[in-house]
Structure formats: structure tokens, C-alpha cells
Write a protein that holds these residues in place. Structure first.
Motif: not given
Length: 90
Positions: A68-73, A59-62, A50-51
Motif C-alpha cells: 500500500l502506498y499513501y501519497i499526498c500533494l 510537496i509530495f509526501h509518500v 517515508r519520502v
């Protein structure tokens, strides 16, 4: 007065760095947000890592799980705890 909660601006679920499975853009908060995230960074994540990466007001949460990659801005005040719970739910 209505309280303003931090909002998601962009969400994407990707397989590897080449395949976008689904995405969401909050058009009232941003456009062309896809171009500001470098998908090559995903290959540097350890499995299940988790980053959170913060810029000035965003903020990006990855989260990477298997391939699989889950990314949100999100707006900077969007909690990482809430973001990672959101990833688990979807």
C-alpha cells in the motif's frame, strides 16, 4: 484576520502502482494533479519508507507499507510530521 494553514491538494491510497483504492482532490487548489505524480516511483521505495519530494511551492509526501502506498500533494509549508501522522490515521 483568519490564519491560513497549508492545505492538502491531492491524496491517494494505492495498491502497487496500478490500483488506486481511493483519492481526494481539493478542487480549489488544483486539478489534473494525478498526472504529475509518476506511480512508477512507488516501486523504488523500500518497505515502510517515508519520502518527501519538494517542488517550487508544492510537496509530495509518500509512505509505502507492504503493497500500500499513501501519497499526498500539499502546499510546501505542509509539515511532513503532520502528513505522516495523517497517513497513520487513515
Amino acid at each position: 484576520m483568519v490564519a491560513k494553514f497549508p492545505q492538502l491538494i491531492y491524496v491517494v491510497i494505492a495498491r502497487g502502482k496500478d490500483t488506486v483504492l481511493c483519492e481526494y482532490t481539493n478542487t480549489s487548489k488544483g486539478n489534473n494533479t494525478k498526472k504529475i505524480f509518476d506511480f512508477d516511483l512507488l516501486t523504488k521505495l523500500e518497505p515502510n519508507q517515508r519520502v518527501s519530494l519538494q517542488t517550487r511551492d508544492k510537496i509530495f509526501h509518500v509512505f509505502g507499507h507492504n503493497d500500500l502506498y499513501y501519497i499526498c500533494l500539499a502546499e510546501a509549508k505542509y509539515s511532513d510530521r503532520v502528513a505522516f501522522v495523517f497517513f497513520k490515521e487513515i
